[in-house]
Scaffold this motif. Structure first.
Motif, mmCIF file in Angstrom:
data_model
loop_
_atom_site.group_PDB
_atom_site.id
_atom_site.type_symbol
_atom_site.label_atom_id
_atom_site.label_comp_id
_atom_site.label_asym_id
_atom_site.label_seq_id
_atom_site.Cartn_x
_atom_site.Cartn_y
_atom_site.Cartn_z
ATOM 1 N N PRO A 174 -6.761 -33.573 31.474
ATOM 2 C CA PRO A 174 -6.831 -33.200 32.793
ATOM 3 C C PRO A 174 -5.485 -33.321 33.670
ATOM 4 C CG PRO A 174 -8.797 -33.939 32.149
ATOM 5 C CD PRO A 174 -7.906 -34.211 31.199
ATOM 6 N N LEU A 175 -4.977 -34.513 33.515
ATOM 7 C CA LEU A 175 -3.814 -34.817 34.309
ATOM 8 C C LEU A 175 -2.468 -34.042 34.050
ATOM 9 C CD1 LEU A 175 -3.847 -38.942 34.323
ATOM 10 C CD2 LEU A 175 -4.300 -37.323 36.089
ATOM 11 N N ALA A 176 -2.567 -33.224 32.971
ATOM 12 C CA ALA A 176 -1.465 -32.449 32.905
ATOM 13 C C ALA A 176 -1.220 -31.432 34.064
ATOM 14 C CB ALA A 176 -1.590 -31.477 31.359
ATOM 15 N N GLN A 177 -2.203 -30.965 34.761
ATOM 16 C CA GLN A 177 -2.034 -30.131 35.762
ATOM 17 C C GLN A 177 -1.507 -30.698 37.043
ATOM 18 O OE1 GLN A 177 -2.492 -26.953 34.697
ATOM 19 N NE2 GLN A 177 -3.116 -27.750 32.755
ATOM 20 N N SER A 178 -1.387 -32.179 37.006
ATOM 21 C CA SER A 178 -1.094 -32.736 38.052
ATOM 22 C C SER A 178 0.685 -32.879 38.529
ATOM 23 C CB SER A 178 -1.630 -34.150 38.208
ATOM 24 O OG SER A 178 -2.992 -34.249 37.959
ATOM 25 N N ALA A 179 1.092 -32.268 37.569
ATOM 26 C CA ALA A 179 2.637 -32.414 37.592
ATOM 27 C C ALA A 179 3.124 -31.630 38.573
ATOM 28 C CB ALA A 179 3.283 -32.293 36.216
ATOM 29 N N VAL A 180 4.262 -32.195 39.205
ATOM 30 C CA VAL A 180 5.044 -31.225 40.324
ATOM 31 C C VAL A 180 6.191 -31.155 40.290
ATOM 32 C CG1 VAL A 180 3.331 -31.936 42.218
ATOM 33 C CG2 VAL A 180 5.493 -33.228 41.689
ATOM 34 N N LYS A 181 7.102 -29.856 40.654
ATOM 35 C CA LYS A 181 8.246 -29.501 40.512
ATOM 36 C C LYS A 181 9.132 -30.607 41.459
ATOM 37 C CE LYS A 181 7.825 -24.669 39.476
ATOM 38 N NZ LYS A 181 8.465 -23.231 39.845
ATOM 39 N N ASN A 182 10.261 -30.901 40.885
ATOM 40 C CA ASN A 182 11.106 -31.837 41.639
ATOM 41 C C ASN A 182 12.622 -31.469 41.382
ATOM 42 O OD1 ASN A 182 12.862 -33.982 42.410
ATOM 43 N ND2 ASN A 182 11.031 -35.510 42.480
ATOM 44 N N SER A 183 13.385 -31.127 42.376
ATOM 45 C CA SER A 183 14.590 -30.568 42.356
ATOM 46 C C SER A 183 15.583 -31.445 41.434
ATOM 47 C CB SER A 183 15.265 -30.253 43.572
ATOM 48 O OG SER A 183 15.325 -31.461 44.288
ATOM 49 N N LYS A 184 15.462 -32.771 41.490
ATOM 50 C CA LYS A 184 15.922 -33.995 40.812
ATOM 51 C C LYS A 184 15.658 -34.107 39.294
ATOM 52 C CE LYS A 184 16.968 -36.291 45.239
ATOM 53 N NZ LYS A 184 16.668 -37.776 45.990
ATOM 54 N N CYS A 185 14.739 -33.343 38.959
ATOM 55 C CA CYS A 185 13.999 -33.627 37.424
ATOM 56 C C CYS A 185 14.326 -32.577 36.504
ATOM 57 C CB CYS A 185 12.786 -33.979 37.649
ATOM 58 S SG CYS A 185 12.440 -35.743 38.481
ATOM 59 N N LYS A 186 14.625 -32.883 35.598
ATOM 60 C CA LYS A 186 14.958 -31.831 34.433
ATOM 61 C C LYS A 186 13.543 -31.232 33.998
ATOM 62 C CE LYS A 186 17.297 -31.340 29.864
ATOM 63 N NZ LYS A 186 17.832 -31.998 28.842
ATOM 64 N N PHE A 187 12.512 -32.084 33.918
ATOM 65 C CA PHE A 187 11.099 -31.597 33.540
ATOM 66 C C PHE A 187 10.127 -31.757 34.917
ATOM 67 C CE2 PHE A 187 13.317 -33.028 29.890
ATOM 68 C CZ PHE A 187 13.012 -32.283 28.891
ATOM 69 N N PRO A 188 8.831 -31.037 34.598
ATOM 70 C CA PRO A 188 8.194 -31.557 35.782
ATOM 71 C C PRO A 188 7.633 -32.935 35.905
ATOM 72 C CG PRO A 188 7.305 -29.691 34.138
ATOM 73 C CD PRO A 188 8.270 -30.405 33.671
ATOM 74 N N TYR A 189 7.665 -33.389 37.256
ATOM 75 C CA TYR A 189 7.677 -34.719 37.619
ATOM 76 C C TYR A 189 6.060 -35.188 37.724
ATOM 77 C CZ TYR A 189 7.765 -38.971 40.408
ATOM 78 O OH TYR A 189 7.573 -40.138 40.436
ATOM 79 N N MET A 190 5.755 -36.252 37.120
ATOM 80 C CA MET A 190 4.468 -36.991 37.039
ATOM 81 C C MET A 190 4.516 -38.322 37.761
ATOM 82 S SD MET A 190 1.377 -36.534 36.103
ATOM 83 C CE MET A 190 1.357 -35.470 34.508
ATOM 84 N N ASP A 191 3.701 -38.340 38.693
ATOM 85 C CA ASP A 191 3.632 -39.675 39.541
ATOM 86 C C ASP A 191 2.953 -40.696 38.707
ATOM 87 O OD1 ASP A 191 2.587 -41.823 41.173
ATOM 88 O OD2 ASP A 191 2.801 -40.289 43.082
ATOM 89 N N ILE A 192 3.732 -41.855 38.461
ATOM 90 C CA ILE A 192 3.239 -42.787 37.612
ATOM 91 C C ILE A 192 1.682 -43.446 38.165
ATOM 92 C CG2 ILE A 192 4.194 -45.186 38.606
ATOM 93 C CD1 ILE A 192 5.071 -45.730 35.566
ATOM 94 N N ASP A 193 1.437 -43.591 39.207
ATOM 95 C CA ASP A 193 0.208 -43.995 39.741
ATOM 96 C C ASP A 193 -0.965 -43.003 39.152
ATOM 97 O OD1 ASP A 193 1.240 -46.054 41.238
ATOM 98 O OD2 ASP A 193 1.292 -44.809 43.154
ATOM 99 N N LEU A 194 -0.649 -41.756 38.854
ATOM 100 C CA LEU A 194 -1.709 -41.014 38.121
ATOM 101 C C LEU A 194 -2.189 -41.343 36.736
ATOM 102 C CD1 LEU A 194 -0.434 -37.467 39.558
ATOM 103 C CD2 LEU A 194 -2.279 -38.772 40.603
ATOM 104 N N ILE A 195 -1.373 -42.109 36.139
ATOM 105 C CA ILE A 195 -1.793 -42.284 34.764
ATOM 106 C C ILE A 195 -2.104 -43.898 34.506
ATOM 107 C CG2 ILE A 195 0.095 -40.614 33.988
ATOM 108 C CD1 ILE A 195 1.964 -43.012 33.255
ATOM 109 N N LYS A 196 -2.264 -44.425 35.668
ATOM 110 C CA LYS A 196 -2.722 -46.015 35.620
ATOM 111 C C LYS A 196 -3.901 -46.165 34.683
ATOM 112 C CE LYS A 196 -4.983 -46.449 40.114
ATOM 113 N NZ LYS A 196 -5.454 -45.130 39.827
ATOM 114 N N ASP A 197 -4.956 -45.202 34.413
ATOM 115 C CA ASP A 197 -6.000 -45.400 33.679
ATOM 116 C C ASP A 197 -6.247 -44.666 32.332
ATOM 117 O OD1 ASP A 197 -7.227 -46.875 35.834
ATOM 118 O OD2 ASP A 197 -7.850 -44.901 36.890
ATOM 119 N N GLU A 198 -4.834 -44.251 31.838
ATOM 120 C CA GLU A 198 -4.671 -43.570 30.471
ATOM 121 C C GLU A 198 -4.640 -44.702 29.329
ATOM 122 O OE1 GLU A 198 -4.784 -39.910 29.804
ATOM 123 O OE2 GLU A 198 -5.700 -40.365 31.955
#
Length: 302
Positions: A174-198
Motif C-alpha cells: 500500500p505504501l507504493a502509492q505514497s511516493a511523490v514527484k521531486n524535481s531533484k530525484c530521478k525516481f519517485p521520492y519516498m519519505d523514509i518515515d513512511l517505511i519505519k514499520d516495514e
C-alpha cells in the motif's frame, strides 16, 4: 640474492606454511626449507620462528620481508613499464569484482577486451569488497572494482560512475502509492518515515551496499525490522516482488536482475542516496596500459 629468493621469503611470510608457500612459488617443500635454513645461516639471524606448523616472522624477518615486498613491487612496475614502452600487446592482467557485479560486467567487458588485446590474459577473481581491498594490498589482484568507501589509506582509485541507491518495493505494498514527484530525484521520492514499520531485507554486514544502507539508517534515525540478511541480491529483489519485505539496491544492479513479478523503485534519503563505483589499485603502483584500457571498457559499459 635474486628476485626469486625474495619471492620465496615473501611467500613463506604470506602463507605461514612451507607446504603452501612452496606450492605458490612452484618448488618442492624440501627445497624451500633448505633455502630458508641457508639464508638464515648467511644472515646470522632468524627470519621466522616456528609455532607448531606455522612460520611467524621475527622482528628481523618483518623488516626483511617488508623491504623484499617493496623490491618485488618495484620490479613488477618496471616490467610493466618496459612492456608498455616496447608496445607489446601481450601480457597478463589480474582484475577482481564482487560476485554480483561480475555476473553482468564480465559478459559485456571481457569479449571487448579480448577482441582488442587477444594476447593479453585477463584473469578475473571474485570476492566481497573487504576481501578485494586485501587482495589489492597483497598483490593478488592489480585492479578491483567496487563501491566506496575504501578503508585502507594505501589504496587509490579512479571513479567509474555515480549510482543511486534505491528503495525497492512490491506494487502490492500500500505504501507504493505514497511516493511523490521531486524535481531533484530521478525516481519517485519516498519519505523514509513512511517505511519505519516495514519488514527489511538487507545485504550482509560486510557488503558495501549494506554499509551505505547503514549510513542511511544512522543519518535518518530509522530502526529497521530486519526479516532477512542475505548476500544474494537477486533473491532479495525476487522476495520483494512477492511482497515479503522491502530492500535497497543500486540502480545498476537492478537493471540486470530479472524477477517473476514487477517491482517499483524509489529515491530515498535527502533527497536521494548515491554511491561511487570505482576502479581501485595499490597507491603508488604503476597502472599498465592494458589496465587503463580495461578501466575504460568498464566505464563505457557502466
Amino acid at each position: 640474492m635474486d628476485f626469486k629468493d625474495l619471492s620465496y621469503l615473501v611467500a613463506i611470510a604470506k602463507y605461514g606454511n612451507i607446504t603452501k608457500a612452496s606450492e605458490s612459488v612452484y618448488i618442492s617443500q624440501p627445497t624451500l626449507t633448505k633455502f630458508l635454513q641457508k639464508k638464515e645461516r648467511e644472515l646470522g639471524l632468524k627470519l621466522f620462528k616456528k609455532v607448531g606448523n606455522k612460520f611467524i616472522l621475527t622482528y628481523s624477518g618483518q623488516k626483511y620481508v617488508e623491504k623484499a615486498t617493496m623490491i618485488l613491487d618495484l620490479k613488477k612496475q618496471l616490467d610493466q613499464e618496459m612492456n608498455d614502452i616496447i608496445k607489446k600487446n601481450e601480457g597478463s592482467l589480474k582484475g577482481a569484482f564482487p560476485a554480483m557485479r561480475s555476473t553482468y560486467m564480465l559478459p559485456c567487458t571481457l569479449p571487448i577486451f579480448h577482441s582488442l588485446y587477444p594476447n593479453v590474459h585477463l584473469n578475473i577473481l571474485e570476492a566481497n569488497s573487504n576481501k578485494l581491498e586485501e587482495m589489492i594490498l597483497d598483490g593478488t589482484t592489480d585492479l578491483a572494482f567496487f563501491n566506496l568507501p575504501i578503508h585502507s589509506s594505501n589504496i587509490d582509485y579512479e571513479l567509474i560512475s555515480h549510482e543511486e541507491l534505491l528503495l525497492v518495493m512490491s506494487p502490492d505494498n500500500p505504501l507504493a502509492q505514497s511516493a511523490v514527484k521531486n524535481s531533484k530525484c530521478k525516481f519517485p521520492y519516498m519519505d523514509i518515515d513512511l517505511i519505519k514499520d516495514e519488514k527489511f531485507i538487507l545485504p550482509l554486514p560486510d557488503q558495501r551496499t549494506r554499509q551505505t544502507v547503514n549510513h542511511l539508517i544512522k543519518t535518518t534515525g530509522l530502526q529497521p525490522d530486519i526479516v532477512l540478511e542475505t548476500g544474494n541480491f537477486s533473491a532479495s529483489v525476487e522476495l520483494v516482488s512477492k511482497n515479503y519485505g522491502i530492500c535497497f539496491m543500486t540502480e545498476t544492479h537492478l537493471k540486470h536482475i530479472k524477477t517473476s513479478r514487477p517491482v517499483l523503485c524509489f529515491s530515498i534519503g535527502k533527497p536521494s542516496t548515491t554511491v561511487d563505483f570505482v576502479a581501485a589499485f595499490h597507491k603508488g603502483s604503476y597502472i599498465s596500459y592494458h589496465a587503463k584500457e580495461y578501466i575504460k571498457i568498464v566505464r563505457d559499459f557502466t
